[in-house]
Design a protein around this motif. Structure first.
Motif, PDB file in Angstrom:
ATOM      1  N   GLU A  29       0.823  -1.205   0.000  1.00 44.12           N
ATOM      2  CA  GLU A  29       0.000   0.000   0.000  1.00 44.12           C
ATOM      3  C   GLU A  29       0.860   1.261   0.000  1.00 44.12           C
ATOM      4  N   GLY A  30       0.517   2.176  -0.901  1.00 42.81           N
ATOM      5  CA  GLY A  30       1.224   3.435  -1.006  1.00 42.81           C
ATOM      6  C   GLY A  30       2.373   3.415  -1.996  1.00 42.81           C
ATOM      7  N   ALA A  38       7.695  -9.951   1.797  1.00 48.50           N
ATOM      8  CA  ALA A  38       7.242  -9.094   2.893  1.00 48.50           C
ATOM      9  C   ALA A  38       6.896  -9.935   4.112  1.00 48.50           C
ATOM     10  N   ASP A  39       7.387  -9.509   5.270  1.00 47.36           N
ATOM     11  CA  ASP A  39       7.021 -10.163   6.521  1.00 47.36           C
ATOM     12  C   ASP A  39       5.667  -9.668   6.998  1.00 47.36           C
ATOM     13  N   TYR A  40       5.280  -8.498   6.544  1.00 48.41           N
ATOM     14  CA  TYR A  40       3.988  -7.890   6.855  1.00 48.41           C
ATOM     15  C   TYR A  40       3.754  -6.854   5.758  1.00 48.41           C
ATOM     16  N   ASN A  41       2.507  -6.444   5.586  1.00 50.61           N
ATOM     17  CA  ASN A  41       2.153  -5.606   4.435  1.00 50.61           C
ATOM     18  C   ASN A  41       2.470  -4.137   4.703  1.00 50.61           C
ATOM     19  N   ASP A  42       3.775  -3.824   4.693  1.00 56.51           N
ATOM     20  CA  ASP A  42       4.211  -2.458   4.904  1.00 56.51           C
ATOM     21  C   ASP A  42       5.591  -2.306   4.282  1.00 56.51           C
ATOM     22  N   ALA A  43       5.872  -1.112   3.734  1.00 59.90           N
ATOM     23  CA  ALA A  43       7.139  -0.879   3.052  1.00 59.90           C
ATOM     24  C   ALA A  43       8.342  -1.060   3.963  1.00 59.90           C
ATOM     25  N   SER A  44       8.159  -0.836   5.261  1.00 62.06           N
ATOM     26  CA  SER A  44       9.283  -0.983   6.189  1.00 62.06           C
ATOM     27  C   SER A  44       9.843  -2.395   6.196  1.00 62.06           C
ATOM     28  N   SER A  45       9.042  -3.375   5.780  1.00 57.52           N
ATOM     29  CA  SER A  45       9.525  -4.753   5.725  1.00 57.52           C
ATOM     30  C   SER A  45      10.656  -4.905   4.717  1.00 57.52           C
ATOM     31  N   PHE A  46      10.706  -4.024   3.711  1.00 51.76           N
ATOM     32  CA  PHE A  46      11.762  -4.061   2.698  1.00 51.76           C
ATOM     33  C   PHE A  46      12.879  -3.060   2.979  1.00 51.76           C
ATOM     34  N   THR A  95       4.548   7.513   4.465  1.00 49.66           N
ATOM     35  CA  THR A  95       4.857   6.923   3.168  1.00 49.66           C
ATOM     36  C   THR A  95       5.870   7.772   2.412  1.00 49.66           C
ATOM     37  N   ASP A  96       5.709   9.085   2.452  1.00 46.51           N
ATOM     38  CA  ASP A  96       6.632   9.978   1.754  1.00 46.51           C
ATOM     39  C   ASP A  96       8.046   9.864   2.317  1.00 46.51           C
TER      40      ASP A  96
END
Length: 538
Positions: free
Chosen positions: A346-347, A441-449, A487-488
């Protein structure tokens, strides 16, 4: 398997004759259910089955099905598991999990909040050397304790009583109920762990688990067997009695066995659809292609004399024809990766436009700068090795890139391969120049990458790269409560990562899988989760 099918047909035919000739008795006839046995495979021996030490999908394929966390994932959403429910405080910094009373270990012990407190603090203990410890850094005091700069008592994990676990967060984390479904957050039985360092080395009673299955047999480097856990709290909703898992290194061999009827499913994390078989499965309409929050990338050892040069890294990255790789080699409707975070997150759905695919002219300019900085006059002076784990697909991809670098840049490379466990050790020990890896992804968020590249010391970084500005942006994102601003900030961080290329993105995965028609409820979600608990053989 073929003998069983023929026997089933014979029984069906006999039953039909009886029904037609003895109609008054028809209502008394019952049909035996299909045998609840699933036959699948992985590509190798799991490097570990200790939740605190696992970092790969092969290990996770066992751990996710023999252990159960506070939550589990289904249809992309966290579901109650060992925790019946949870509450988040008004400020978002305290999450209280309420555990069910009927959850027990395979040895009969009750599963309590203390098991989770022990397991999570064990992950954070510096002596455990868990490469995934950073996943817990959202918890108050976790990072300081893991880095040897804080005390365990200052970590915000507390078993209030047997059924209540309180977790204090540094700041609100909207995805925390999803995060704790990851195998690093699985509970472990303290008595079993402290019985000996080899508690997770063999199948049997010593490997105490709390999930829907137990590891009943493990023939190292050959196969393992999962059996239904009769002590599991929700055993009545588990259909499979036995899961036979062969270890088949060759994708071609695994696909041949699937086509012969000896395997029931092919797809991550249970082996893969071989490149040579994709067209066959497409033609018979059995191939499934699902979105996948995952990336295939080449990590770069930035401590290596040559690869420490950012212009050389950029040259290599820009001289790859990703679309050509997809169209001519892997053929699974993947998308060229021109960033780090997949568009399924997402994002990050749109192309961020950090660089152009197959930009050979720009690559040559970066190469010229890099050679000058290294005191070299010709690309032939470079020595570059691509490291891969043994696999027909990884070999084909590496050969394609090798040919492109030779044609576009005049750089000669060699390809080195090793068995999975040996390979992971090489990458972890920085014993490589360029190395292929995938990341799901370990979870659905960009921080996982993105989080793993905050510091070179992170157990999943494996590149030696870090950047203070990058870390600052990710730290700001971790504390930002406005979703758009957060996100930005992460996109700004991603731009720095792409600009310095400690990892070279190649393509965003799709999840290709095939399965037998009688195997139901076995479809991986966007994070690659396959819950064997839900699978039914019809």
């Amino acid at each position: 398997m073929k003998k069983f099918l023929k026997a089933g047909l014979a029984v069906t035919a006999l039953a039909s004759m009886l029904v037609s000739s003895l109609s008054p008795l028809a209502s008394q006839l019952t049909y035996a259910q299909a045998e609840q046995v699933l036959n699948i495979s992985t590509t190798s021996e799991p490097p570990t089955i200790d939740p605190a030490l696992a970092t790969d999908s092969t290990s996770g394929a066992i751990i996710k099905n023999v252990f159960e966390g506070l939550t589990s994932m289904k249809d992309g959403e966290p579901q109650p598991a060992v925790a019946e429910s949870w509450e988040v405080s008004e400020d978002g910094k305290m999450v209280t999990f309420n555990l069910r009373e009927n959850a027990v270990w395979s040895n009969g012990d009750p599963v309590t909040a203390k098991d989770f407190e022990y397991a999570w603090k064990r992950v954070l203990n510096p002596e455990t050397a868990s490469e995934y410890a950073s996943l817990l850094y959202v918890i108050e005091g976790a990072e300081a304790y893991n880095n040897g700069e804080g005390e365990v008592d200052a970590v915000g994990i507390k078993a209030v009583d047997d059924q209540t676990l309180e977790v204090k967060l540094n700041s609100p984390v909207a995805y925390f109920p999803e995060l704790v479904a990851h195998y690093t957050f699985m509970p472990v039985n303290q008595k079993a762990v402290e019985a000996g360092d080899d508690w997770a080395a063999e199948a049997g009673d010593g490997y105490v688990v709390n999930g829907p299955f137990v590891l009943s047999e493990w023939n190292h480097n050959s196969d393992y067997v999962l059996a239904k856990n009769e002590n599991y709290w929700d055993k009545d909703n588990v259909s499979l009695e036995t899961v036979n898992v062969q270890m088949i290194e060759s994708e071609a061999t695994a696909n041949a066995q699937y086509q012969a009827g000896d395997l029931d499913y092919l797809g991550a994390p249970y082996n893969t659809v071989s490149l040579d078989s994709i067209e066959t499965y497409k033609n018979d309409k059995s191939l499934n292609i699902n979105p996948y929050a995952a990336i295939y990338w080449y990590k770069v050892n930035t401590t290596d004399e040559v690869m420490s040069n950012v212009n050389i890294r950029k040259a290599l990255a820009l001289a790859i024809d990703r679309q050509g790789l997809i169209d001519n080699v892997i053929k699974g409707e993947q998308t060229p990766a021109l960033g780090i975070v997949p568009p399924t997150i997402e994002g990050f759905e749109e192309d961020r436009g950090y660089f152009k695919d197959n930009d050979v002219e720009a690559a040559k300019e970066f190469l010229a700068k890099g050679l000058e900085e290294l005191g070299m006059s010709d690309p032939s002076e470079l020595s570059i090795a691509i490291s891969i784990n043994t696999s027909e697909a990884h070999s084909a991809i590496a050969q394609y890139i090798q040919e492109g670098w030779a044609k576009n840049l005049g750089i000669q490379t060699e390809i080195n391969n090793a068995e999975w466990q040996v390979y992971l050790d090489q990458v972890s020990n920085m014993d490589y120049q360029v190395a292929r890896l995938g990341w799901i992804a370990d979870y659905n968020d960009a921080s996982s990458f993105l989080d793993m590249y905050k510091t070179a010391a992170d157990g999943n970084n494996d590149t030696g790269w870090e950047n203070p500005e990058y870390k600052d942006l990710m730290d700001q994102a971790a504390n930002e409560q406005d979703p758009a601003k957060r996100t930005d900030l992460m996109k700004q961080a991603e731009a720095i990562l792409v600009d310095e290329m400690p990892v070279i993105p190649l393509y965003y995965y799709t999840n290709l899988f095939v399965k037998k028609d009688n195997v139901k409820n076995m479809e991986p979600d966007a994070l690659g989760n396959v819950n064997l608990k839900d699978v039914v053989i019809e």
